[in-house]
Design an enzyme around this catalytic site. Structure first.
Site, PDB file in Angstrom:
ATOM      1  CB  CYS A  54      -0.733  -0.076   1.483  1.00 56.38           C
ATOM      2  SG  CYS A  54      -1.736   1.177   1.602  1.00 56.38           S
ATOM      3  CB  CYS A  58      -1.948   3.768   8.275  1.00 55.75           C
ATOM      4  SG  CYS A  58      -3.532   4.477   6.614  1.00 55.75           S
ATOM      5  CB  CYS A  61      -1.245  -0.436   7.735  1.00 60.39           C
ATOM      6  SG  CYS A  61      -1.367  -0.931   6.929  1.00 60.39           S
ATOM      7  CB  CYS A  98     -15.114  -7.974   6.513  1.00 63.91           C
ATOM      8  SG  CYS A  98     -16.219  -7.867   7.371  1.00 63.91           S
ATOM      9  CB  CYS A 130     -18.115  -6.152   4.628  1.00 66.30           C
ATOM     10  SG  CYS A 130     -17.667  -4.926   5.246  1.00 66.30           S
TER      11      CYS A 130
END
Length: 365
Positions: A54, A58, A61, A98, A130
């Protein structure tokens, strides 16, 4: 006491959070019983359909490409792989799957088309679906709704003030705009945050104020305890005290009375007794399975033993909202617009994030 309010102030919420614990628990449990069956808990399984790489920074993370965390990345899973995992989850008692992808935002194209097929496939298994895919546009949200999506997760993470101390590559308003885009469909909203990132109690209250201001309030709110992963900027943060988790759950239940409050990351650090107090305080949803994206989670068999011990029953799918219809791809009203939205990049400097980034560069050689 259980009236839904959208005008909470930070001072009011902080006052609730700081009540004597027994008073707080009694008030939260009272609200919980007015709105929910206290012996029913919704069980979800979180599946990382695309891991690592990614571009965000963050601080919590391990999937951020700029940090060195030993997370093994993988390309997007196939529809058949997702179907097999969903069937396993259903057999183990989960009512919802999810699916999470380590993306900054959804991009129109083959990968998103594949995710839409995953949604169609899992919805046809009579399970709630989700997704958490990053920021989405209105058209993308409508395409997910057509596929049969039940819920979209997009966490606020913390208060708007403290958010700037954790993330510099995206703006808080982008989070709110994504939730607004989802609300233009029949998809429910799942939005919560993380405690234990170095924030104050006032920041925790601020996050709940932001969630309560949403109209309607989120149908589901995950409360995560930070799992400090080596290599991330927050690697040195101490584990969240169980009393902080109980207070946060209880306060969330009072401020968001109709919302399902989910015990999420950090449950491996919690005893059965601690989790039982969270259920008493108003938590009525958990993530099951041995992993939450990249961090450990209690074994599903252990969760079922705990449910039996406490007299809890898994919630059946589509209890809160009817099952959405799945529209076949060829019959879809909404097609790819090949959008290239300009989500914000504040890019202010966060010292600990920069330090972790430099350390990651050195370790990667």
């Amino acid at each position: 006491m259980s009236e839904v309010r959208h005008n909470w102030t930070k001072e009011e919420v902080l006052k609730i959070y700081n009540k004597p614990l027994m008073e707080l628990l009694y008030e939260a449990a009272t609200v919980h019983r007015k709105q929910h069956d206290p012996n029913v808990v919704q069980v979800s399984t979180l599946l990382s359909i695309k891991t690592g790489g990614c571009s965000e920074d963050c601080g919590y993370c391990p999937q951020a490409a700029r940090y060195h965390t030993n997370v093994e990345g993988n390309d997007l899973m196939t529809v058949n792989q997702v179907k097999a995992q969903a069937l396993r989850a259903k057999e183990s008692g989960s009512s919802r799957v999810c699916m999470g992808a380590a993306w900054r935002n959804v991009k129109d194209g083959p990968e998103f088309d594949s995710v839409l097929d995953m949604v169609r496939t899992v919805n046809k298994l009579d399970m709630e679906v989700c997704c958490t895919l990053g920021m989405v546009t209105e058209n993308q949200a409508k395409r997910l709704a057509e596929a049969g999506l039940y819920a979209y997760n997009h966490n606020l993470d913390s208060s708007e003030e403290y958010y700037k101390e954790v993330i510099s590559t995206r703006g808080y308003q982008d989070r709110l705009d994504t939730i607004s885009n989802v609300r233009k469909t029949n998809v429910t909203v799942c939005s919560g945050g993380i405690i234990g990132m170095g924030e104050s109690a006032a920041d925790r209250a601020g996050m709940l104020v932001a969630l309560s201001t949403l109209n309607p309030q989120p149908e589901s709110t995950p409360i995560n305890a930070l799992v400090a992963v080596e290599g991330t900027p927050l690697e040195a943060e101490k584990p969240v005290e169980i009393w902080d988790m109980i207070r946060m759950v209880a306060t969330t239940r009072i401020v968001l009375p109709e919302t399902q409050v989910r015990l999420s990351a950090g449950r491996t650090q919690m005893s059965r007794e601690g989790q039982a107090m969270c259920f008493f305080a108003g938590a009525n949803s958990i993530f099951a399975g041995d992993k939450l994206l990249t961090t450990p989670n209690p074994d599903v068999n252990e969760d079922m033993k705990m449910f039996q011990l406490l007299g809890l029953n898994p919630q059946k799918p589509f209890t809160k909202k009817v099952q959405p219809e799945t529209i076949a791809a060829e019959d879809s009203k909404y097609q790819s617009l090949e959008e290239k939205p300009k989500w914000t990049r504040p890019n202010h400097k966060i010292d600990r994030n920069e330090a972790a980034k430099q350390k990651g560069k050195m370790l990667k050689g």
